[in-house]
Design an enzyme around this catalytic site. Structure first.
Site, short mmCIF file in Angstrom:
data_model
loop_
_atom_site.label_atom_id
_atom_site.label_comp_id
_atom_site.label_asym_id
_atom_site.label_seq_id
_atom_site.Cartn_x
_atom_site.Cartn_y
_atom_site.Cartn_z
N GLY D 146 7.35 -54.64 54.71
CA GLY D 146 7.45 -54.65 53.26
C GLY D 146 8.62 -53.79 52.79
N CYS D 147 9.01 -53.95 51.54
CA CYS D 147 10.17 -53.21 51.05
C CYS D 147 9.87 -51.72 50.90
CB CYS D 147 10.69 -53.81 49.75
SG CYS D 147 9.44 -54.16 48.50
N TYR D 148 8.72 -51.39 50.28
CA TYR D 148 8.37 -49.97 50.15
C TYR D 148 8.22 -49.31 51.52
CZ TYR D 148 7.47 -50.31 45.06
OH TYR D 148 7.59 -50.45 43.70
N THR D 150 9.68 -50.14 54.32
CA THR D 150 11.01 -49.99 54.94
C THR D 150 11.71 -48.75 54.41
OG1 THR D 150 11.27 -52.37 55.31
CG2 THR D 150 13.29 -51.06 55.21
N ALA D 151 11.77 -48.64 53.07
CA ALA D 151 12.47 -47.50 52.48
C ALA D 151 11.78 -46.18 52.84
CB ALA D 151 12.52 -47.66 50.96
#
Lengths: 338, 338, 338, 338
Positions: D146-148, D150-151
């Site tokens: 997911g994007c969150y 990953t960051a």
């Protein structure tokens, strides 16, 4: 005075509530919304904290219980509800297009339904005070103008009235997305509308017959407009850039406009082209008039807030006139900038 | 091939660097910027991570050291530098207006300086490949078109060439703010430009003589345009909505445009009005053609990226042509959406 | 009552003028601006159409001519002008940081100048009415809080006062760009700020000593905050998301906040996280309180308008208190939405 | 190699198509979309003009016809389709959460469905190449992060791996609205999201178990994060601002991160906090590391494009690894700026 707002959960309804919350001598006693029926205003819109925030949305409006009605409904339901209010002897400002055009064919052609009450169409007054103030005073039914027609007609009226336009009128208009209503749609989903701009329905926009009908009524002659609306990625704001051929000089055309509107409290003349942001949240229409001597074309540019002078604050202006208030009452507050 | 970019720290310079970083067979060996002289590209623009990110901005460009030049300078310095490149026998694409107009008076009147090299004006080729592809092939000096002229001329060329326009041409254009350059200004300070839109310089815009000059050159007759540019609150994007009277039917005018541009790799015909976002970061010009039979007016709408087809990617298109590459080389990548 | 606004052409000055234009019983008789000295308010800001629009910007403010002063100046000039107003026996609300911190070292370290009037620092009252209402009533000099400190302190005060915080406090804040002032800067040039977001000065932000100083004053103990501000691409709006360890249960921490603020007219508790847009143009501070039982950390989120409760409308709230008006006078109008 | 994309009409699907259109040696032979079944890609998305623009959306994907699969479906359909691809012996990158977490309870609790194939969960490799590159090389099923997560994980991994974090981890994240998908919703209707920002689901966000699960797998110990996501009004972009206590000095923590990621082609260290716009449309993760000695807390800030490194370009990075290509193939192009 008890006031009802039908369709109060749309953008024009919210804007009416905001402005009316500063009136000391009225009571809003009914708000309706199919979608939010049974919910409190402040639970749906948590930013509401005025006098009306405990109001509960009803499924429908009861005509007996209120004295004055604002309708923010789709066109067809408005046809009916305006009729019923009219028959009750009470007053109504209708923000839909249901009673704007004195030509039933326009409804069949542009709006896709047959208008059932053509005789009432002719009793309804077009609610543009700068043109029809005296009629509005005594009207029971006021058809509040559309945003594009407001920006366009105010930019054309002095020239049309004096008959100084030769040939076609070209209008290019820009509109913020709130003009398309509160219903979510793919093209207005934030990631897609973000940073985008585009013309739409360039050939046959619904607002053309409304404009041409009103301009014909005030001039007595057929007027044709070439109208291209464009979406700009802002919430509120509308610009109409209008071009037409005229034999008047620059000074004459400027003077014509200034003279016609010299007593108008909501029309401001600017010496630079107007900004949407300068009228945001207000009832002002800013106007710039000039002439391009190279081409012989006059350029008139108007700016309004599509939800303000283009909808709800104009409805309040009509309300003020219809109820004997000062026309500018509560409508001259400054804009929030930047 | 060694390439120099003068004025490389502006938006058109950055865009050139982005596109050129995908070329395997070139070397960018000089970038200049008065403001950032002595600094590395990647220290000024931390997002740069391509092959050129270690390049250091120079105060000036040395003509001996490179083979091909892109100039992203103000108009007056460009007048001189183009001349010097020309005299060295090398090739240059000039993104300023310094060599766009074959009429020295236009420089005095609209740009406020006297053009010192009128004879070179006539050797410079106007870098709109759809009109002047063959001339560009052999040109030493290519004057890269402005963004408004690119959008407007591409929208008018087929009709002007065939002589099917009656009367005046009205152009209303929208532009993103990057078109105004990288220099901070009050009206483009974020809080003020945010959510705002407005026309500007409606009466005398610098780009009018460029448009009229080119249109006259391709048609042999005087063409007058009424041009009103508008700022829209986006970074990139340009729309030109063009209206003119014609006796051609809708089908004829559509066919005329499709035929004229049938082999153009960067012109796309749409059946719905174009969006700025559909061409963002690309070299495409999307076109929509229609006719309003009610008024007898044709409506042509074009969309480009003001920094793409309106500036840097068009400069690369010219570069490809001038250096014998495939014209579309490296210019057909998809857009980042949404 | 005659009122002067020094530095009236910045965003906080314009916002003061907007709100004060609805006061019937005051006269703004002086506005100053170095940049626009000699120009009329409405010529600089064409959207101004209230009672004050014919006012002319002066170079400086004359203390004799007015009774009450709002200062929207840079920190150092404010140090002097506050002193001079104080000595004249009149009242002043200072929107700079010049008198906010009771610790002269903070000025040397964080603001880069030596504070010349340390004794006056201790007479100035920190203008956060929810904490210091009684002192503000009788103050001559009110130091209006910064926007980040307002959002942060209001989100921490009940917990700090009761001593229920264990360990460090982490504050992540978002701010619209108007908080950076009206001066154009490269990073706030529209094309660059458009669509961008980023933290800035994550390690040592000027607002930290202001927050810690006030929190120490109300709690008697040293409080340390880890504060990271972020730019978001809007004009107005501020969020502070605050995290700290506490032994209180979720219900206890919620109750603690509700109890502390139960009579506060400008604090609204929401059951969902607050939106910047719900408080835009208003003096409200919306608060959400919760506890994450998994980690034992409380989460308090506040939202204000950085130019409203974070600056100008809070200054008006202080003005209302200092002049014996109803504290909420003219500050409860609804927000313009959407 | 024949490639299929299931759910290709969402934002991650479009982004995959954009990137894959530059691959010379592949053929995309199937794209599916329930909503657009039977329509051509370029008729739905007129900006598409690459090699695949004549592709027609299918109702479903046929496993026999393709060699490699990208799934951009909702979680539950993905559970099934991944299983079927796996059984066919082919390879798949799944962009949903269906196989990200090695703990079936998380699916019941956070995603609301019972995971039917727990054994396959343990065969799926978490597709974060910076952590699991070697496993990805030989994987049949890659669960794209997911994007969150990953960051957040990229910002925590070096510190977690070395065990230098004391106490709780606080993550405040900002996300553009494209992260919420392409389905229109009231809160993402343009007029409402325009100019707004707010935290959401502050207490229990779905991405928390994904983060904690991965961090536990790489560290061997339980890690708890306090995670608060915020919506910012942009299309693309994500920031994670991470705070934790550590005994390492500033230099040590910076060195730890630089060392860990020294060979990573998509991780860039910045000396100033990262901007969402610097990574927009790219596969980069920009990182800033610092320590606040006053509070003893380290601050790590990461920026990615939620549709890039947070979704589709990371899926391509995994594809490159899984198919034996250079990992950076086609992923190092510059960003479109401004």
């Amino acid at each position: 005075m008890k006031i009802a707002i039908a369709g109060a959960s749309g953008y024009t309804g919210i804007e009416l509530l905001r402005i009316l919350s500063s009136y000391e001598d009225i009571e809003i006693n009914q708000i309706s919304s199919r979608r939010y029926s049974g919910k409190r205003l402040k639970d749906v819109f948590p930013f509401f904290s005025g006098r009306f925030s405990d109001l509960v949305f009803q499924e429908d409006i009861d005509i007996q219980s209120s004295d004055f009605f604002f309708l923010c409904l789709p066109h067809e339901p408005s046809v009916e509800l305006v009729k019923r209010v009219y028959e009750s002897g009470k007053k109504v400002v209708d923000l839909s297009a249901a009673y704007r055009i004195k030509d039933t064919k326009a409804y069949t052609e542009f709006y896709g339904f047959e208008h059932k009450y053509p005789e009432l169409l002719f009793k309804a007054v077009y609610g543009l005070p700068e043109l029809f103030r005296d009629d509005i005073k005594n009207a029971s039914v006021v058809a509040n103008p559309g945003c594009y027609p407001t920006a366009s007609i105010l930019g054309l009226y002095p020239a049309v009235k004096e008959g100084v336009i030769k040939g076609e009128i070209v209008i290019n208009a820009l509109s913020g997305i709130s003009g398309a209503g509160r219903e979510p749609k793919q093209q207005f989903h934030y990631p897609e509308a973000f940073g985008d701009s585009y013309p739409y329905k360039p050939l046959m926009h619904r607002h053309i017959p409304e404009m041409e009908n009103v301009l014909k009524n005030v001039s007595g002659s057929d007027i044709k407009v070439r109208f291209t609306p464009h979406i700009i990625p802002v919430s509120r704001g509308m610009i109409a850039t209008i071009t037409f051929r005229t034999d008047l000089s620059k000074d004459q055309i400027v003077e014509l406009y200034r003279l016609e509107y010299r007593y108008e409290p909501f029309i401001r003349f600017l010496t630079e082209p107007p900004h949407t942001k300068y009228v945001s949240g207000s009832n002002f229409c800013d106007i710039f008039v000039d002439k391009d001597e190279r081409t012989g074309l006059a350029v008139v540019i108007t700016a309004i807030d599509n939800l303000g002078k283009g909808a709800s604050s104009q409805a309040i202006q009509n309300f003020n006139i219809m109820t004997g208030r000062e026309e500018t009452y509560n409508l001259l507050t400054g804009i929030v900038y930047p």
